[in-house]
Design an enzyme around this catalytic site. Structure first.
Site, short mmCIF file in Angstrom:
data_model
loop_
_atom_site.label_atom_id
_atom_site.label_comp_id
_atom_site.label_asym_id
_atom_site.label_seq_id
_atom_site.Cartn_x
_atom_site.Cartn_y
_atom_site.Cartn_z
N LYS A 178 2.99 4.17 -25.18
CA LYS A 178 3.14 5.56 -24.73
C LYS A 178 3.92 5.48 -23.43
CE LYS A 178 2.18 8.63 -22.39
NZ LYS A 178 3.16 9.29 -21.49
N GLU A 253 -2.57 -2.06 -13.50
CA GLU A 253 -1.66 -2.39 -12.41
C GLU A 253 -1.36 -1.09 -11.71
OE1 GLU A 253 1.03 -2.28 -10.38
OE2 GLU A 253 2.55 -3.16 -11.70
N CYS A 287 5.96 -0.76 -7.68
CA CYS A 287 4.54 -0.98 -7.37
C CYS A 287 4.39 -1.96 -6.22
CB CYS A 287 3.81 -1.47 -8.60
SG CYS A 287 4.75 -2.62 -9.58
N GLU A 386 0.03 4.84 -0.87
CA GLU A 386 1.34 4.60 -1.46
C GLU A 386 2.19 5.87 -1.38
OE1 GLU A 386 1.41 3.78 -5.82
OE2 GLU A 386 2.45 1.96 -5.21
#
Ligand code: NAI
Ligand code: MG
Length: 484
Positions: A178, A253, A287, A386
């Site tokens: 997906k 992750e 990331c 983040e």
């Protein structure tokens, strides 16, 4: 790109089929803010069909009957197919995500390398013979888990497909992907190319669609045996809950707030280049972006002057302009970044240096000016959360202990860099920082495909990349045989 790419449907059993929804989602090119195509809006029913196709491929179809060597050959050969389509794939990736062509080309090379690497590894995963009681032979076997689900993000659509699907296929699993609704052209094209390259029906299925719809249906599906997820911590929590309900494993992750620690005795010129590159790469939407720089106070002025000088040369533009960075992925992400920076400035952070948005970059695109902030309170949001944009938070430290405390001072733990001419100190500090990957006198956001990669703490768990990923996608059996 002015051509409108039509929705292809959902890719199941090596064929495009219409989505049961009959609906589509508009695809916007971040570089211009203009619609360039559509994708199907996959549904729970489409996910059912994809999981059933994967289950059949694994249990009864041609895919499940292949030997490890045959699987490996298919994967290795697919790496070459990707190389042949490299320019087409890079252009698609650049249009879809807005990234500069050189980054898109590097991404495609990495996708090809994932298939090459895991192709070579497919027939090299094996168990052990374990000494046990007299009269027993005990062997461990690694088997595929079965049907693996891959929910991937929009920042590196091709690379994320390569890193998780290639490893799962190498182990013999059948996959359902997906991809992210913001950018999924390359995963869809790769699935099509897998079919052309000879992967049997049902080994690779791709259902584009919305996270809360197709994504949620896939992660909670009872026919799925393992989930590989990369994305936000919030959705990571939902994935882990869904996995727990079905008693299956998952790798998560979930990004980071990765620090680079620069000591006064480091090669400062090299550190400046690396620190700038590690936050600007992919417009900070990585990331493992190096989003914090911790600098020893005795070199603070000199280092930040040099870094500011480097930053002032950085320019954002369209993929074709091929500058240092492109836009961020969407109007939503641009707005989210803007709101975070407004809060940071209210909390006392100040702009130290900025890059530029090149004059030729369309005003309708989602460009964010690369910026270094200083006077960042280590307890503030900008120091701890983040941003996922080209925004660097700079903070000074006085001692090794303080550097380690600051480095570990967020909930994340994905990657860290330590810069020092004193090898013992660099190793000592690296070993005290809680992160899945640690660089000494260098920093490669994402690292190499051969290097196990994954998080600690809120950055997630499980390892992707390298040989380690194969074990995540495998189930160990212990075979105990009694003999006379
Ligand atoms: P997200 O976590 O919502 O999206 C990642 C993937 O999860 C996409 O394929 C999405 O469709 C899917 N998804 C969303 N909701 C889902 C659900 N309820 N069930 C199953 N799948 C679902 O991330 P988003 O909203 O695109 O970005 C938000 C923030 O997340 C970013 O600003 C960034 O901080 C972080 N992020 C981190 C990434 C990384 O590489 N670690 C990648 C993307 C986002
Ligand atoms: Mg989301």
């Amino acid at each position: 790109m002015s051509t409108i790419i039509p929705a292809k449907g959902v890719f199941i059993n090596n064929r495009w089929q219409p989505s049961s929804s009959g609906k589509t989602i508009a695809m916007i090119a971040p570089a211009t803010g203009k619609v360039f195509g559509e994708i199907a809006r996959g549904t729970a029913a489409d996910i059912d069909a994809a999981v059933a196709a994967a289950r059949h491929a694994f249990e009864k179809g041609a895919w499940g009957k292949l030997t490890a060597t045959e699987r490996g050959r298919l994967l290795t050969n697919f790496g070459r197919v990707i190389e042949k389509h490299a320019e087409e794939l890079a252009l698609l990736e650049a249009t879809d995500t807005g990234k500069p062509m050189k980054q898109a080309r590097a991404d495609v090379t990495a996708v090809s390398r994932y298939f090459e690497y895991y192709g070579g590894a497919a027939d090299k995963v094996h168990g052990d013979t374990i000494p046990f009681l007299n009269g027993y032979l005990v062997n461990t076997l690694y088997e595929p888990v079965g049907v693996t689900a891959h929910i991937i993000p929009w920042n590196y659509p091709g690379q994320m497909f390569g890193r998780s699907v290639a490893a799962a296929l190498a182990m013999g699993n059948a996959t359902v992907v997906k991809p992210a609704e913001e950018a999924c052209q390359v995963p869809m094209r790769l699935a099509e190319l897998c079919a052309e390259a000879g992967f049997p029906e049902g080994a690779v299925n791709v259902v584009p669609g919305l996270g809360e719809e197709a994504g949620a249906a896939l992660s909670s599906h009872r026919g799925v045996d393992f989930i590989s997820f990369t994305g936000s911590p919030e959705v990571g929590t939902l994935i882990q809950i869904a996995a727990a309900k079905n008693h299956i494993g998952c790798t998560l992750e979930l990004g980071g707030k990765s620090p680079q620690i620069v000591f006064g005795d480091a090669d400062l010129a090299a550190a400046v280049q690396s620190v700038a590159g590690a936050i600007v790469q992919n417009a900070g939407q990585t990331c493992s972006a190096g989003s914090r720089v911790l600098v020893e106070r005795r070199i603070w002025d000199r280092f930040l002057t040099d870094l500011s000088q480097r930053f002032s040369q950085i320019r954002a533009g369209t993929p074709a302009m091929d500058l240092d960075l492109g836009p961020v992925i969407s109007a939503g992400q641009k707005g989210r970044i803007g709101a975070m920076l407004a809060r940071a400035e209210t909390a006392g952070a100040r702009i130290l240096a900025r890059g530029q948005i090149a004059a030729g970059a369309p005003g309708t695109g989602y460009y964010v000016t690369p910026t270094i902030y200083h006077e960042v309170d280590p307890a503030s949001e900008l120091a701890r959360e983040e941003v996922f944009g080209p925004i660097l938070a700079a903070m000074p430290f006085d001692s090794e202990e303080e550097a380690i405390r600051l480095a570990n001072g967020t909930d994340f733990g994905l990657v860290a860099g330590v810069w020092s001419g004193d090898c013992s100190r660099a190793i000592r500090v690296a070993r005290k920082v809680r992160a899945g990957q640690l660089f000494v006198n260098g920093y490669g956001a994402g690292g190499g495909i051969e290097l196990p990669f994954g998080g600690m703490k809120k950055s997630g768990h499980g390892r992707e990349k390298g040989f380690e990923a194969l074990y995540e996608f495998g189930a160990m059996k212990t075979l105990i045989i009694k003999h006379d």
